[in-house]
Motif scaffolding. Structure first.
Motif, short mmCIF file in Angstrom:
data_model
loop_
_atom_site.label_atom_id
_atom_site.label_comp_id
_atom_site.label_asym_id
_atom_site.label_seq_id
_atom_site.Cartn_x
_atom_site.Cartn_y
_atom_site.Cartn_z
N LEU A 479 -5.12 11.94 -1.34
CA LEU A 479 -5.03 11.66 0.09
C LEU A 479 -5.70 9.82 0.37
O LEU A 479 -5.84 9.61 -0.80
CB LEU A 479 -6.93 12.14 0.46
CG LEU A 479 -6.99 11.37 1.68
CD1 LEU A 479 -6.56 12.30 3.00
CD2 LEU A 479 -8.32 12.17 1.65
N ASP A 481 -5.98 6.28 2.75
CA ASP A 481 -6.98 6.32 4.43
C ASP A 481 -5.68 5.71 5.35
O ASP A 481 -4.65 5.41 4.54
CB ASP A 481 -8.35 5.47 3.53
CG ASP A 481 -7.66 4.03 2.77
OD1 ASP A 481 -6.51 3.02 3.90
OD2 ASP A 481 -8.33 3.11 2.58
N ARG A 482 -6.35 4.71 6.21
CA ARG A 482 -5.09 4.45 6.81
C ARG A 482 -5.08 3.46 6.92
O ARG A 482 -3.42 2.60 7.30
CB ARG A 482 -6.64 4.47 8.38
CG ARG A 482 -7.29 3.84 8.19
CD ARG A 482 -7.67 3.20 9.93
NE ARG A 482 -9.33 2.65 9.52
CZ ARG A 482 -10.03 2.53 11.18
NH1 ARG A 482 -9.37 2.69 12.03
NH2 ARG A 482 -10.18 0.96 11.06
N GLU A 549 4.01 16.16 3.28
CA GLU A 549 3.01 14.68 4.42
C GLU A 549 2.22 14.93 4.82
O GLU A 549 3.49 15.43 6.31
CB GLU A 549 3.41 13.78 4.38
CG GLU A 549 2.80 12.57 4.39
CD GLU A 549 3.83 10.87 4.42
OE1 GLU A 549 3.83 10.24 5.04
OE2 GLU A 549 4.71 10.92 3.48
N SER A 550 0.87 15.25 5.53
CA SER A 550 0.93 15.28 6.69
C SER A 550 -0.46 14.08 7.22
O SER A 550 -1.07 13.64 6.27
CB SER A 550 -0.17 16.77 7.37
OG SER A 550 -1.15 16.72 5.81
N ARG A 551 -1.00 14.06 8.45
CA ARG A 551 -1.52 12.56 9.09
C ARG A 551 -3.34 13.30 8.95
O ARG A 551 -3.33 15.05 9.52
CB ARG A 551 -1.08 12.57 10.24
CG ARG A 551 0.17 11.52 10.36
CD ARG A 551 0.11 10.71 9.62
NE ARG A 551 -0.84 9.15 9.69
CZ ARG A 551 -0.24 7.78 9.92
NH1 ARG A 551 0.09 7.93 8.30
NH2 ARG A 551 -1.17 7.05 10.21
N THR A 552 -4.46 12.86 8.96
CA THR A 552 -5.52 13.21 9.02
C THR A 552 -6.36 12.36 10.64
O THR A 552 -5.61 11.32 11.38
CB THR A 552 -6.64 12.80 8.65
OG1 THR A 552 -6.40 11.35 8.25
CG2 THR A 552 -6.40 13.31 6.61
N LEU A 553 -7.48 13.11 10.71
CA LEU A 553 -7.61 12.60 12.17
C LEU A 553 -8.32 11.30 12.17
O LEU A 553 -8.00 10.68 13.15
CB LEU A 553 -9.30 13.55 12.73
CG LEU A 553 -8.44 15.17 12.78
CD1 LEU A 553 -9.90 15.48 12.98
CD2 LEU A 553 -7.63 15.10 13.62
N GLU A 554 -8.59 10.78 10.96
CA GLU A 554 -8.96 9.56 10.97
C GLU A 554 -7.95 7.85 10.28
O GLU A 554 -7.73 7.57 10.39
CB GLU A 554 -9.97 9.35 9.87
CG GLU A 554 -11.26 10.07 10.00
CD GLU A 554 -12.02 9.65 8.61
OE1 GLU A 554 -11.70 9.13 7.76
OE2 GLU A 554 -13.39 9.84 9.08
N GLY A 556 -5.69 8.63 8.42
CA GLY A 556 -4.95 8.87 6.74
C GLY A 556 -3.33 9.69 6.78
O GLY A 556 -3.60 10.01 7.73
N THR A 557 -3.72 10.12 4.88
CA THR A 557 -2.34 11.02 4.86
C THR A 557 -2.87 11.73 3.61
O THR A 557 -2.99 10.63 2.65
CB THR A 557 -1.01 9.44 4.88
OG1 THR A 557 -1.30 8.63 5.62
CG2 THR A 557 0.15 10.87 4.24
N VAL A 558 -2.70 12.63 3.95
CA VAL A 558 -2.41 14.11 3.19
C VAL A 558 -1.19 14.55 2.43
O VAL A 558 -0.26 15.15 3.35
CB VAL A 558 -3.10 15.13 3.71
CG1 VAL A 558 -3.52 16.51 2.50
CG2 VAL A 558 -5.13 14.75 3.68
#
Length: 864
Positions: A479, A481-482, A549-554, A556-558
């Motif tokens: 994980l 962060d942005r 690879e996918s984006r989080t609500l904040e 960030g990247t998972v």
């Protein structure tokens, strides 16, 4: 027992601190001093003027005493009547309040007895119905445990009140160190041993009239003051407070008579008593004995006008002198009050700890946190006893440390009466000078941080569960962060891409980690379905990883990496298998044609087998008639010739030959019958006739047939039969079973041996045993027993005649009886054959009307 030692030379200071704490308790705020002291530097003229004023007042008092005496004697009767009227008025007011309280308590008890599960709701409704008459209400069982309660009150006082005598209704006065004065408690007991209602009564005499110079009291039967216009008297007994007895008060109340007594700070007093209602409480109206009648009050007061004017002028001078100090004190008190209200509005309690006197003042909120229900003063040990045992030592160490350094910061848990505990953060600073033994006074706040603790615990558990879940998955996980910094990862991620653990630290840039990942990747290619953000990478060690690879609500990247090596290998194998499959299709097509030919041949073979089976059935049918008919003639005529029924044959050899012909014919007939019976059983055409059969009769009939043959072979026959019940069986078939078993036993038992027949009944079965001392059967031959046309050959039995159908036919007949055949044999020692048959037939093979068409050949077999 004190936690800290005290200095003897500072007793005065300690006394002053305790007084300040007590004043804080009474006023409900934390103060170091409530009153502004007057300066001892008073001018000389003020001292002389004050002495002159005092002498003048004494002179006026002496002159007016005679006049006052006359006024008192003239208005005595009027004062007595007015005092008794005032006592009755207050008695009615008090009786009304007690009656309302009693009704509310009885309502709570009635609701609880009707619905025990709604105890809290019953108490709440009754408390609201009292309309402010009650300050608290509780239901307490016979063991002193609180069932339900409402209102702010100490649980210990409610339980203590419930320990009163088992009376239907009683009133007591109780208090603790946390209460300024004692309070009135009412106890309603429906019956001994049952749940009681305990309520604290608000003072019904607080707003009574004529209480400026007089006192109004409410007492119980024991003379304890339950309520008073001066609340400081609550809890005292009238023997001490008024120097009168409860008996005198009751007599004067019944005879409408005024009592005489004494009251501290009032001197001699006159007491009027009145009782109203059936609650057993008495109301007292107490006024000073020197009170004058209203008609002469103005005349008497005129004697004191002059001295009062002089005293007022003197007091004005004192007020002017201390006005500036008083104004400063009021401003300080106002600021302190605003501070206390602001702090307590935020649910933050205030405390002041006097380490030297071992006393702790607690504000209202602090007292509620510790379970006392209100503000007050307590010792250090009393506070520690309210803290959870595992945290007490930490609090003691924090206090010792605060004594040396002047700062306190400690967290602890306080268990509650309802089983729930709260977490408290206590923080404070020293407020006085440092002495030889350290700081002796601390002031601070107590914060209820239970919700913060619970939220922190939930967050920690959630983080632990998330970390555990991430580490437990088999896929790589990371994980960012942005800002592209490393936040969380699992061990599989490091192992998959061979990343040195020194790089895997929170805050590491994504660019650096991806450079390390690129070293472990041999090549990449997009997925077949073209999904965005998903690629397939082949690692240097030959494994394949699908990177998503996918984006989080904040923002960030998972990134996850799933091992698809098995899928890739499967795809390669599928490609190869497809080629092999195509090659096998032709072979399968060829095999299908071959199997079609085989199916046709199988159909023809089946038709031939059915024809052969039909021919077999026709052959057996013909055998049944064609072979039996001539054999019956041969046997019959040979039997006539052997018996010389029509005269001698001439030569003795003719008789011997005729016997041999009879024996051979009977043997051949028995063989044919066995074959036919076996065929019928296999074809399912054999039927049995079940009827009650006596086992003793079957055994006797069978033994008569084989006894002569056994004696000829030199064998002994033994029978052990107890009293046996009848069983449902086919008589002829059962006789055939025993005859076949006994014939085999005689055949394979050497001369001098013994054959024993016995039977044992159980609840549902009959066990028949035939035991011999013959040659026995080898374990390897046990599986061949009871097979049609099977004979166990050895050097002893090779010369024995037989077809091998005896035991096979016997086993089939036993199974048609829903029984079983068991053989236990030891080579060289003998054999035991067990026939186990049910006493009753639940699914008989033939009805009572069925008659077997197989002839009884037992006699012929025995003769053979």
């Amino acid at each position: 027992m004190k936690l800290f030692s005290t200095q003897p030379d500072r007793e005065g200071a300690r006394g002053g601190s305790v007084a300040r704490l007590g004043g804080a308790q009474g006023g409900g705020s934390l103060k170091s001093g409530l009153l502004t002291q007057v300066s001892p530097r008073m001018p000389l003229w003020m001292r002389v003027g004050g002495l002159s004023l005092a002498l003048g007042l004494m002179l006026f008092a002496a002159i007016s005493s005679a006049r006052l005496q006359n006024d008192l004697s003239s208005g005595q009767a009027a004062r007595d009547s007015a005092a008794y009227g005032q006592a009755r008025l207050n008695a009615l007011r008090a009786d009304k309040a007690v009656s309302v309280a009693r009704t509310a308590m009885e309502g709570a008890l009635s609701t609880y007895e009707a619905e025990p599960g709604a105890a809290q709701s019953a108490v709440q409704r009754a408390f609201e119905a009292s309309a402010g008459t009650l300050a608290s209400l509780a239901l307490i069982d016979a063991q002193g445990r609180i069932v339900a309660r409402t209102g702010q009150d100490e649980a210990s006082l409610l339980s203590e009140a419930a320990k009163s005598d088992d009376k239907a209704f009683t009133a007591v006065a109780l208090g603790s160190r946390l209460t300024r004065t004692e309070r009135a408690y009412l106890v309603r007991t429906p019956a001994p041993g049952r749940v009681r209602a305990v309520a604290r009564l608000n003072n019904p005499l607080r707003d009574a009239e004529n209480t400026r110079d007089n006192q109004i009291m409410l007492i119980n039967a024991a003379g304890d003051i339950l309520s008073a216009s001066d609340e400081r008297l609550t809890g005292q007994n009238i023997r001490k407070a008024l120097t009168v007895t409860p008996e005198q008060i009751r007599d004067n109340a019944s005879q409408v008579r005024i009592s005489q007594g004494t009251l501290e700070e009032k001197g001699f007093v006159r007491i009027a008593a009145a009782r109203e209602g059936e609650n057993g409480l008495t109301t007292l109206y107490v006024e000073p004995s020197g009170a004058v009648a209203s008609g002469s009050w103005l005349g008497t007061a005129s004697l004191f006008i002059g001295p009062l004017i002089i005293g007022a002028l003197f007091g004005l001078l004192l007020i002017v002198q201390g006005r500036r100090n008083s104004e400063t004190a009021r401003q300080y008190e106002a600021k302190e009050t605003r501070y206390r209200l602001a702090v307590e509005a935020a649910r933050c309690g205030i405390w002041e700890w006097d380490l030297e006197s071992d006393q702790v003042f607690m504000s209202e909120v602090t007292g509620v946190m510790f379970g006392w229900g209100g503000s007050g003063v307590a010792t250090t040990n009393e506070v520690l006893l309210r803290i959870a045992p595992e945290h007490r030592e930490a609090v003691r160490k924090a206090l010792l440390n605060a004594r040396g350094h002047g700062a306190l910061d400690v967290s602890f848990r306080v268990p509650g009466d309802n089983g729930r505990a709260i977490w408290v953060d206590a923080r404070g600073q020293a407020t006085g000078p440092r002495g030889p033994a350290g700081f002796t006074r601390l002031s601070g706040v107590a914060l209820d941080v239970s919700e913060e603790r619970a939220a922190q615990s939930r967050a920690q558990r959630a983080e632990a569960r998330l970390t555990g879940a991430i580490n437990s998955v088999s896929d790589a996980f990371v994980l960012w962060d942005r800002r592209g910094r490393l936040v969380m990862w699992n061990e599989v991620f490091g192992h998959t891409f061979s990343i040195d653990p020194r790089f895997l630290k929170a805050g590491t840039s994504r660019e650096l980690i991806e450079k390390v990942m690129a070293i472990a990747i041999r090549r990449q290619e997009p997925v077949i379905d073209g999904r965005e953000g998903v690629v397939e990478a082949e690692l240097n060690d030959g494994r394949w990883i699908q990177i998503s690879e996918s984006r989080t609500l904040e923002g960030g990247t998972v990134v996850t990496g799933a091992d698809i090596t098995a899928i890739k290998i499967q795809e390669e194998m599928s490609r190869r298998n497809e080629e092999q499959l195509q090659a096998m299709v032709d072979k399968l097509e060829q095999s299908r044609r071959i199997q079609t030919d085989l199916a046709k041949k199988y159909e023809m073979a089946k038709i031939r087998a059915e024809q052969a089976n039909h021919a077999k059935s026709e052959f057996l049918a013909n055998m049944s008639h064609e072979l039996r008919t001539p054999l019956n003639a041969i046997n019959g005529f040979s039997e006539i010739m052997a018996g010389e029924m029509f005269g001698p044959l001439g030569h003795a050899r003719y008789k011997e030959y005729a016997g041999d012909i009879l024996s051979s014919g009977q043997h051949l007939l028995a063989l044919i019958n066995d074959i036919l019976d076996m065929s019928k059983i296999e074809a399912g055409k054999m039927t049995l006739r079940f009827e009650p059969v006596s086992v003793e009769e079957v055994v006797d009939d069978t033994l008569r047939l084989v006894r002569q043959r056994a004696e000829k072979a030199g064998l002994k026959m033994r029978v052990h039969l107890p009293q046996l019940p009848d069983i449902q069986a086919d008589y002829r078939a059962l006789k055939q079973i025993l005859l076949n078993i006994l014939t085999n036993a005689i055949k394979f038992t050497p001369s001098g041996g013994t054959i024993t027949v016995s039977a044992v009944p159980t609840d549902s079965f009959m066990h028949l045993y035939v035991a011999d001392t013959g040659i026995g059967i080898a374990p390897k031959d046990m599986e061949r027993l009871a097979r049609p046309f099977e004979q166990i050959e050895n050097q002893f039995s090779r010369t024995k005649e037989g077809t091998g159908l005896g035991l096979a036919l016997t086993k089939s007949l036993i199974e048609m009886h829903s029984g079983r055949l068991e053989v236990d044999s030891t080579v060289g020692q003998g054999t035991t054959v067990s026939v186990i048959l049910p006493l009753t037939q639940t699914s008989p093979g033939a009805s009572a009307d069925d008659t077997p068409d197989t002839p009884d050949t037992s006699g012929q077999i025995a003769a053979a």
